[in-house]
Every structure is written in C-alpha cells, then in structure tokens.
Motif scaffolding. Sequence first.
Motif, mmCIF file in Angstrom:
data_model
loop_
_atom_site.group_PDB
_atom_site.id
_atom_site.type_symbol
_atom_site.label_atom_id
_atom_site.label_comp_id
_atom_site.label_asym_id
_atom_site.label_seq_id
_atom_site.Cartn_x
_atom_site.Cartn_y
_atom_site.Cartn_z
ATOM 1 N N LEU A 169 0.664 -1.064 -0.070
ATOM 2 C CA LEU A 169 -0.030 0.197 0.056
ATOM 3 C C LEU A 169 0.795 1.377 0.106
ATOM 4 C CD1 LEU A 169 -2.754 -1.102 2.415
ATOM 5 C CD2 LEU A 169 -3.117 -0.500 -0.090
ATOM 6 N N ARG A 170 2.014 1.274 0.592
ATOM 7 C CA ARG A 170 3.058 2.285 0.711
ATOM 8 C C ARG A 170 3.399 2.756 -0.807
ATOM 9 N NH1 ARG A 170 4.403 0.729 5.927
ATOM 10 N NH2 ARG A 170 5.772 -0.922 5.242
ATOM 11 N N GLU A 171 3.678 1.646 -1.338
ATOM 12 C CA GLU A 171 4.077 1.701 -2.864
ATOM 13 C C GLU A 171 3.238 2.281 -3.651
ATOM 14 O OE1 GLU A 171 5.329 -2.319 -4.022
ATOM 15 O OE2 GLU A 171 7.120 -2.073 -2.734
ATOM 16 N N GLN A 172 1.921 1.817 -3.547
ATOM 17 C CA GLN A 172 0.737 2.531 -4.151
ATOM 18 C C GLN A 172 0.534 3.986 -3.819
ATOM 19 O OE1 GLN A 172 -0.939 0.245 -6.270
ATOM 20 N NE2 GLN A 172 -2.265 1.798 -6.946
ATOM 21 N N ALA A 173 0.476 4.416 -2.566
ATOM 22 C CA ALA A 173 0.339 5.825 -2.453
ATOM 23 C C ALA A 173 1.285 6.546 -3.095
ATOM 24 C CB ALA A 173 0.671 5.865 -0.839
ATOM 25 N N GLU A 174 2.585 6.088 -3.112
ATOM 26 C CA GLU A 174 3.348 6.881 -3.903
ATOM 27 C C GLU A 174 3.320 7.389 -5.409
ATOM 28 O OE1 GLU A 174 5.973 8.577 -2.858
ATOM 29 O OE2 GLU A 174 6.243 7.600 -0.749
ATOM 30 N N ILE A 175 2.521 6.051 -5.989
ATOM 31 C CA ILE A 175 2.341 6.290 -7.546
ATOM 32 C C ILE A 175 0.744 6.861 -7.588
ATOM 33 C CG2 ILE A 175 4.102 4.663 -8.078
ATOM 34 C CD1 ILE A 175 1.839 2.746 -8.527
ATOM 35 N N PRO A 206 2.804 9.241 1.478
ATOM 36 C CA PRO A 206 3.680 9.057 0.307
ATOM 37 C C PRO A 206 5.034 9.919 0.865
ATOM 38 C CG PRO A 206 1.910 10.478 -0.287
ATOM 39 C CD PRO A 206 1.659 9.956 1.013
ATOM 40 N N VAL A 207 5.882 9.103 1.598
ATOM 41 C CA VAL A 207 6.873 10.115 2.168
ATOM 42 C C VAL A 207 7.770 10.660 1.055
ATOM 43 C CG1 VAL A 207 9.011 9.892 3.653
ATOM 44 C CG2 VAL A 207 6.855 8.833 4.205
ATOM 45 N N GLU A 208 8.157 9.922 0.055
ATOM 46 C CA GLU A 208 8.929 10.314 -1.054
ATOM 47 C C GLU A 208 8.103 11.440 -1.821
ATOM 48 O OE1 GLU A 208 11.961 9.309 -1.051
ATOM 49 O OE2 GLU A 208 11.531 8.131 0.546
ATOM 50 N N ARG A 209 7.017 11.366 -1.993
ATOM 51 C CA ARG A 209 6.431 12.503 -2.435
ATOM 52 C C ARG A 209 6.581 13.891 -1.773
ATOM 53 N NH1 ARG A 209 1.960 12.054 -6.209
ATOM 54 N NH2 ARG A 209 2.173 10.518 -7.780
ATOM 55 N N CYS A 210 6.571 13.631 -0.351
ATOM 56 C CA CYS A 210 6.661 14.792 0.373
ATOM 57 C C CYS A 210 7.795 15.208 0.422
ATOM 58 C CB CYS A 210 6.398 14.452 1.841
ATOM 59 S SG CYS A 210 4.593 13.747 2.171
ATOM 60 N N ARG A 211 9.318 14.415 0.003
ATOM 61 C CA ARG A 211 10.464 14.760 0.194
ATOM 62 C C ARG A 211 10.667 15.620 -1.197
ATOM 63 N NH1 ARG A 211 13.519 12.250 3.771
ATOM 64 N NH2 ARG A 211 12.774 10.078 4.297
ATOM 65 N N ALA A 212 9.942 15.375 -2.289
ATOM 66 C CA ALA A 212 9.957 15.941 -3.578
ATOM 67 C C ALA A 212 9.370 17.515 -3.526
ATOM 68 C CB ALA A 212 9.206 15.129 -4.630
ATOM 69 N N LEU A 213 8.348 17.557 -2.650
ATOM 70 C CA LEU A 213 8.009 18.919 -2.351
ATOM 71 C C LEU A 213 8.962 19.778 -1.704
ATOM 72 C CD1 LEU A 213 5.739 21.087 -2.283
ATOM 73 C CD2 LEU A 213 5.284 20.097 0.130
ATOM 74 N N ALA A 214 9.690 19.022 -0.546
ATOM 75 C CA ALA A 214 10.446 19.702 0.392
ATOM 76 C C ALA A 214 12.083 20.280 -0.621
ATOM 77 C CB ALA A 214 10.887 18.790 1.454
ATOM 78 N N GLU A 265 4.347 11.880 11.470
ATOM 79 C CA GLU A 265 4.975 11.000 10.571
ATOM 80 C C GLU A 265 6.188 11.478 9.796
ATOM 81 O OE1 GLU A 265 2.342 8.781 8.489
ATOM 82 O OE2 GLU A 265 0.829 8.487 10.089
ATOM 83 N N LEU A 266 6.010 12.644 9.101
ATOM 84 C CA LEU A 266 7.046 13.384 8.199
ATOM 85 C C LEU A 266 8.422 13.583 9.132
ATOM 86 C CD1 LEU A 266 5.148 15.113 5.743
ATOM 87 C CD2 LEU A 266 6.040 13.104 5.571
#
Length: 627
Positions: free
Chosen positions: A220-226, A271-279, A298-299
């Motif tokens: 599900l974590r993988e799904q949230a990222e995409i 989606p932590v990696e999406r959040c990193r992209a914004l940061a 969480e972040l």
Amino acid sequence: MAAVMPAPAASRLLLSGNEAVARAVWEAGVKVAAAYPGTPATEMLEVIATYPDLYAEWSVNEKVSLEVAIGAAYAGSRAFCCMKHVGMNVASDALMTLTLTGVVGGLVIAIADDVGLSSSQNEQDSRYWGRFAHVPVFEPADSQEAYAMTLAAFELSEQFEVPVILRMTTRINHVKALVTVGERQPRTGKGFQKSPGRFVMVPGNAGKRIPLMFERDGRLREQAEISPYNVLETGTDRRVGFITSGPAYMHVREAFPDAPVLKLGFSCPVPVERCRALAALVDQVVVVEEVEPLVETELKAAGLPVIGKAILPVQGELSPAVLRPAIARLLGEPVPPAPPVAAQIFPRPPTMCVACPHLGVYYTLSQVRNLNISGDIGCYTLGAGHPWNALDTCVSMGASMGIALGMDKGRGEADQDKRVVAVIGDSTFLHMGMQGLLDMVYNKGNVTVLLLDNRAVGMTGGQDNPGNGFNIHGDETPRVDFAKLCEALGVKKERIHTVNPYELPVLFKTVREEVKVPEVSVIITDQPCVLTKAYHKLKPYAVEDDKCTGCGNCLEVGCPAIHVTRRDQAVKPNGRTVDLAFVRIESSVCTGCGLCLQPCAPDAIQHWVPSAPVNFMRPGCTGGGCA
C-alpha cells in the motif's frame, strides 16, 4: 421512498459530498449498504436507499452496520458502510479484526468528521483509524473527488482485499458542487467461500494473518507513492510549500495561489517520497491538516523538517483567515488585518421544537428537587439548557445508563439524599442503552430511567428505527415493545410505567413516586416527534391579554411558540419585588399540545379563535430539527 431515475452516462449533477458518495456507491455495483444516522453522515444512506438494485438498512448502531457490510463483503459482494466520527468508536471492535481477515468483495467505510463541532460532542480525527487498523484512507476535497475516490476505493479494496476508509468532513458532506457522473456497473458476488483459517479469528489463526497485514502495508505504501490522487503542484512562490489534504487543500489554495502544494488524496499510508520531492522545491514546508498533527508527526519521524501545529491551531477549520496570519508570522511579514466581523444577528439558542414531547419531561424534572440527572445523545440533550437546566451529564451514546449507575454506587457525602435519574431516547436506548439497563438491574442500582420514546431518530432528521415499526423505505416491520423489553432485561413489571408526556400531573406524580423507590424503575413516554407524520396537530392556543398576570409559569415549559411581549415588576404586600413577563402564543405554529395550559395559574390560555384572516408573514420556524 421512490427510486430515483439513473442519470445518463457522463451527465453533470449538482451534488453535496454525501450525495456524490451515494451516487458512486450505486454506480460501483454495491449490493449492501448499512448505517446508523449521525450528522454529518446521515444523508449518504438516505440517498443510497432511493436507488434501485441494492439493499439498504438503518442498523441499530454503527457496529452492527459495519458487521452487516462485512458479511456482504465476505460473500463476495461490494458493500458500503457510513457513520460520523464518533460512530467509528462504536464500530472499531469489528474493524480491528476485519483488518486481519480482509475482504473478498470491495468494502468502503465512509467516516464523516465534524471539524468545527457543528453537531457533535467532540472533534475527532478519523485518519488515525487508518494507522491503527492498517487500512488505506482517501480524503476528498470536494464533491467530484468524493464521487471519484469512492469508485477508486472499491477498486483498491478488491485489489488488496482490504477495507478502505473514505474520510470526509462536514465541509465536504454538506457543500454542493457540480459532479460528472456515470451509470451503474452491475456486479455479481462470488458467494461465500469457506476458509476458517482466514475468517475464524481465534488466536492461532489471527497470529498467522498478522504478517500478511504487514506485507500488505508495504504494498500500500508503494501504491500511495504512485497514486494519481496525490498531486504535486509546483507553484512559483518557493518560500513556503504546503502538504495538505481534504477541504484544507481548498483553504491553502485560496490563501496562497502561487505556493507549491502537495495534495494528499490517498493520504494513508503517507507518500513520504512525494513529500521529500515537495521539500526539495521550497525553503520551508508547512503541513496543513485538520485537526491533529498526524502527517506532521510521521514526516518528522522520517527526517523531514516540517512545520505544522507550532504555528497552526489544533482545533477547528483552517480557513484562509487562519492561514494567512500564521504564514505571515512565519515569514516575518506584516500580519494582514483580520477580516471584518460579520454583522451580529439576534441570538438563536438551541431549543426544542414547538410541542416537543420532551418539553413536559424536562419541565417536570426542573420542578422535582434533589436530583442528579444523567443525560444522553439526542434532541433531549437540550434539556441541559434554559429554561429547564435539567441535565447534568452527557458523554456518549447510551452512557446515561452506566453513568447513572456509577453516580448511585459512587455517592459522595453531599449525594446521600440525592435521587439519580437517567434520561435516554428510544433510538439511543436501542443503539447502546439496553446493555446499560441490564447492568443496572443486575447490579441492583437505585436509578429511575426516563425512556423518551418519540418514535424517531429525532436529532438527525426523524429517521426510522426498530421502535417505530418502519424500515428505511417506510415498509412496516416488527415494532419493539419497550415495556416488554425492559421487563425482559430484568426490571420489575410494577416498576415500568408508560406515561403521556403531555399529561403533566400524571408525569409529575409518576416521577415523584418512582425516584423514592430504592430500585431500578423505568418511565416510558410515548408520544411521537412533532416533525414526523405520526404526530397530529390539534387546535392552537392563544393568550387572553386581559387575563395574563405576567406570572411566567408557561415560559418554564420552554416552548418556542411562547413569546414575551412585555416585562415589568410588581411589589407584593410583603414588600418583595417580583419580575413579571407578559406573553403571547404564536398561534400559527402552536400545535395545541396543551403543555403551557397546565401551569397557567390565571387560566389566561384558551383555544385560539381568529377574528380576522390569519397573517402568515412570520416564518413558521419550529425552533429545532435542523441539527
């Protein structure tokens, strides 16, 4: 209810969030939908019940509604369940095991959070259930997304064999917008396939399912990222970027149209990696979430230097008027002036409806001294207000029973002479009060229970329940006999009384006698809610001005049809000054219940006889029912 005609494919309809979800449930081929009424979620099932080709029911409580939906999903059919935020507290026992068994047919649970406390006893963040139960969460920001995410949630549920939470808030539930809709896609359930190792959750079987749950979390974590519902909007003003979800996204976009924003529609898992992209795009990241710092926490745990509740409030809606000054302070800019205060209108305190059958109950309780009164959730919670001030506690559905028993057993020195009364409505009693009464009898409590049977779930709009003998479609069903039910729960037959709440002398005498009896007794009031078709109006009353002495006794009943026309003072022969209140009755809304007539000392209230055509210029507001 009559079935609605399906709209043609790709048509546009003006729908609230609740109506949009209902439409998507029907289009998704759902076979079973269940709920218990609760604002702001109520309309979802009400609208679903108007569609053909599916089964819908009002369940006795949220736990049962979820269990009905689980059974349908186990049988391979798509199922839907909805409730307000506090309802999930009731249903959580089933949810926490459902996350281990998973589902076969898609199962979506819509939870409506009452951000801003429009009609609830607390402000609760249901996103936590996604983390607690290890299930995905969708958060729509408008009606179109509520529709689209409901459809997507069913697909995700079946793909991962997991229930999916659709987290909504009052701002989405009740606000309308144009929605592009389609047509129903019929589906055939696979039927229940026996698998005790999966569906029989004894410890040995449950232990084997837990690793599968954690493996599913990773997928599900993988799904949230995409997920296409997690959208990064790059913006041009890179000083501050925002991570947000739901209606808070709309507030952010209105307040800061040029800022980068990561909009979380599929918000759990984050989606932590999406959040990193914004940061990586901005100088500072602010998490805007209603209401708890869940994503922020969480972040931070993932190593992202985000800001959230350090500058934003932890309650209420995060409107532009809240966001703009907070961000201005963060950037060291001048704080924008506060928006002009809206013009004050006359106060309208919450009150019961004209002729509500609960009026006589609270008038009586206000006249009986030496009581501790435990209350419950419903229209009758208003008994805590003016003029009755006849309710001392209100916590949760059905809590009046257990709290009353605790008051009895935990008496302090000052309570030795107090009598304990519990007040509960018919639907609330069936929802969660029966167990409390059983416990009260079993443990030999000394409590008088007032069971207010108005044959409706009054506070949420008069929905049917097992106490009035009709289902959600208005079809006749077996009706609960409350007197027999209380007797079956152990209350002595001679301690059960059914009373007309409009007959104040009888009600007063019964209450006075029963509170003196040192055991459990039940007084059932049996008149229908005035906003339902079961209620029949009588000839209205009016005040004869020349007879009114200004005693104000009628005002103590609390009926909103009675208005004070003039206040004065008088000096009695003993020198004491008394306040006088001269009144009139709004005859256009009076239903002739006669409650005000009974305490009127000078007999100034008589049947209304119009001497001229009725002037209906006044709005016929009944003073309640809009919650």
